[in-house]
Scaffold this motif. Structure first.
Motif, PDB file in Angstrom:
ATOM      1  N   GLY A  90       0.838  -1.198   0.000  1.00 21.47           N
ATOM      2  CA  GLY A  90       0.000   0.000   0.000  1.00 21.47           C
ATOM      3  C   GLY A  90       0.861   1.231   0.000  1.00 21.47           C
ATOM      4  O   GLY A  90       2.085   1.153  -0.044  1.00 21.47           O
ATOM      5  N   PRO A  91       0.225   2.394   0.071  1.00 24.66           N
ATOM      6  CA  PRO A  91       0.994   3.638   0.032  1.00 24.66           C
ATOM      7  C   PRO A  91       1.933   3.770   1.235  1.00 24.66           C
ATOM      8  O   PRO A  91       1.561   3.474   2.356  1.00 24.66           O
ATOM      9  CB  PRO A  91      -0.072   4.731   0.083  1.00 24.66           C
ATOM     10  N   ALA A  92       3.167   4.200   0.955  1.00 27.42           N
ATOM     11  CA  ALA A  92       4.128   4.448   2.030  1.00 27.42           C
ATOM     12  C   ALA A  92       3.673   5.673   2.807  1.00 27.42           C
ATOM     13  O   ALA A  92       2.937   6.518   2.317  1.00 27.42           O
ATOM     14  CB  ALA A  92       5.517   4.666   1.448  1.00 27.42           C
ATOM     15  N   MET A  93       4.115   5.776   4.045  1.00 28.46           N
ATOM     16  CA  MET A  93       3.730   6.914   4.880  1.00 28.46           C
ATOM     17  C   MET A  93       4.967   7.663   5.342  1.00 28.46           C
ATOM     18  O   MET A  93       6.079   7.158   5.249  1.00 28.46           O
ATOM     19  CB  MET A  93       2.891   6.436   6.067  1.00 28.46           C
ATOM     20  N   SER A  94       4.750   8.857   5.854  1.00 24.13           N
ATOM     21  CA  SER A  94       5.862   9.666   6.346  1.00 24.13           C
ATOM     22  C   SER A  94       6.429   9.060   7.621  1.00 24.13           C
ATOM     23  O   SER A  94       5.765   8.275   8.309  1.00 24.13           O
ATOM     24  CB  SER A  94       5.397  11.098   6.622  1.00 24.13           C
ATOM     25  N   ARG A  95       7.640   9.445   7.942  1.00 25.68           N
ATOM     26  CA  ARG A  95       8.277   8.993   9.177  1.00 25.68           C
ATOM     27  C   ARG A  95       7.425   9.347  10.388  1.00 25.68           C
ATOM     28  O   ARG A  95       7.181   8.504  11.255  1.00 25.68           O
ATOM     29  CB  ARG A  95       9.662   9.631   9.293  1.00 25.68           C
ATOM     30  N   GLN A  96       6.932  10.584  10.455  1.00 28.48           N
ATOM     31  CA  GLN A  96       6.154  11.016  11.612  1.00 28.48           C
ATOM     32  C   GLN A  96       4.847  10.249  11.726  1.00 28.48           C
ATOM     33  O   GLN A  96       4.454   9.840  12.809  1.00 28.48           O
ATOM     34  CB  GLN A  96       5.879  12.529  11.571  1.00 28.48           C
ATOM     35  N   GLU A  97       4.171  10.030  10.608  1.00 25.17           N
ATOM     36  CA  GLU A  97       2.927   9.259  10.647  1.00 25.17           C
ATOM     37  C   GLU A  97       3.198   7.840  11.130  1.00 25.17           C
ATOM     38  O   GLU A  97       2.450   7.289  11.940  1.00 25.17           O
ATOM     39  CB  GLU A  97       2.270   9.236   9.265  1.00 25.17           C
ATOM     40  N   ALA A  98       4.284   7.236  10.649  1.00 30.13           N
ATOM     41  CA  ALA A  98       4.642   5.883  11.067  1.00 30.13           C
ATOM     42  C   ALA A  98       4.921   5.828  12.569  1.00 30.13           C
ATOM     43  O   ALA A  98       4.446   4.927  13.264  1.00 30.13           O
ATOM     44  CB  ALA A  98       5.846   5.386  10.271  1.00 30.13           C
ATOM     45  N   LEU A  99       5.673   6.797  13.086  1.00 28.73           N
ATOM     46  CA  LEU A  99       5.970   6.813  14.525  1.00 28.73           C
ATOM     47  C   LEU A  99       4.712   7.075  15.346  1.00 28.73           C
ATOM     48  O   LEU A  99       4.537   6.493  16.427  1.00 28.73           O
ATOM     49  CB  LEU A  99       7.053   7.837  14.831  1.00 28.73           C
ATOM     50  N   ASP A 100       3.819   7.932  14.848  1.00 24.08           N
ATOM     51  CA  ASP A 100       2.558   8.189  15.559  1.00 24.08           C
ATOM     52  C   ASP A 100       1.723   6.908  15.636  1.00 24.08           C
ATOM     53  O   ASP A 100       1.133   6.602  16.683  1.00 24.08           O
ATOM     54  CB  ASP A 100       1.756   9.293  14.875  1.00 24.08           C
ATOM     55  N   LEU A 101       1.660   6.158  14.543  1.00 25.88           N
ATOM     56  CA  LEU A 101       0.913   4.903  14.559  1.00 25.88           C
ATOM     57  C   LEU A 101       1.568   3.891  15.494  1.00 25.88           C
ATOM     58  O   LEU A 101       0.883   3.192  16.252  1.00 25.88           O
ATOM     59  CB  LEU A 101       0.789   4.339  13.147  1.00 25.88           C
TER      60      LEU A 101
END
Length: 180
Positions: A22-33
């Motif tokens: 699926g679509p890759a996400m930003s570093r910050q979004e990944a850490l928030d998740l």
């Protein structure tokens, strides 16, 4: 420290990873998740083989923190500054949606008494026993992607037929595996 995505790599070269589903996400979004879920999996080398352990965690700044007991297999590699991976996800099998985040970084024991005390009070392990140690994992490489495919109606005209030893051996025209 950057977010890594395999999108854009040329497919088919040896050593190239598959692009995420699926679509890759930003570093910050990944850490928030990652911070939004309590449990993940730490991946490390143990006796020259891959080892995976489910553990609960917390995110403290740019470090993943886990607690462990004396004698845990991860203590040796962490004491040597081994590179490990940490994965967490949230998947909905009914809707076929979710996300996955993988952090790759150096594992090291937490030695500061104040941090150890704080983690003892804020990070409650799910397993019993004394958890006297804490390990921090740096977030050197952070990857994440979302999974999301709309539910499709199953095609009932397609049936899976199990193969048998005789159907795998040869077809009537002598071609191996042609009879399916």
């Amino acid at each position: 420290m950057s977010t890594v995505s395999d999108r854009g790599r040329a497919a088919g070269r040896p050593g190239d990873a598959e692009p995420p589903p699926g679509p890759a996400m930003s570093r910050q979004e990944a850490l928030d998740l990652l911070a939004s879920v309590p449990v993940g999996r730490v991946v490390f080398s143990h006796r020259a083989l891959p080892a995976i352990r489910p553990v609960n965690h917390l995110l403290d700044g740019d470090e993943v923190i886990i607690r462990t007991h004396c004698g845990a297999a991860l203590l040796g590699p962490a004491g040597q500054g081994a590179v490990v991976a940490y994965e967490a996800d949230a998947l909905d099998p009914v809707r076929r949606t979710g996300w996955s985040v993988v952090v790759t970084g150096v594992a090291a024991p937490v030695t500061d008494p104040e941090r150890l005390r704080r983690y003892h009070h804020t990070l409650r392990p799910w397993v019993g026993g004394a958890m006297a140690h804490a390990i921090r994992i740096s977030t050197d490489v952070v990857t994440g992607f979302r999974i999301g495919r709309p539910l499709a109606q199953p095609d009932t005209s397609i049936r899976c037929v199990p193969t048998t030893a005789s159907s795998r051996s040869a077809s009537s025209d002598g071609e191996p595996g042609a009879a399916v």
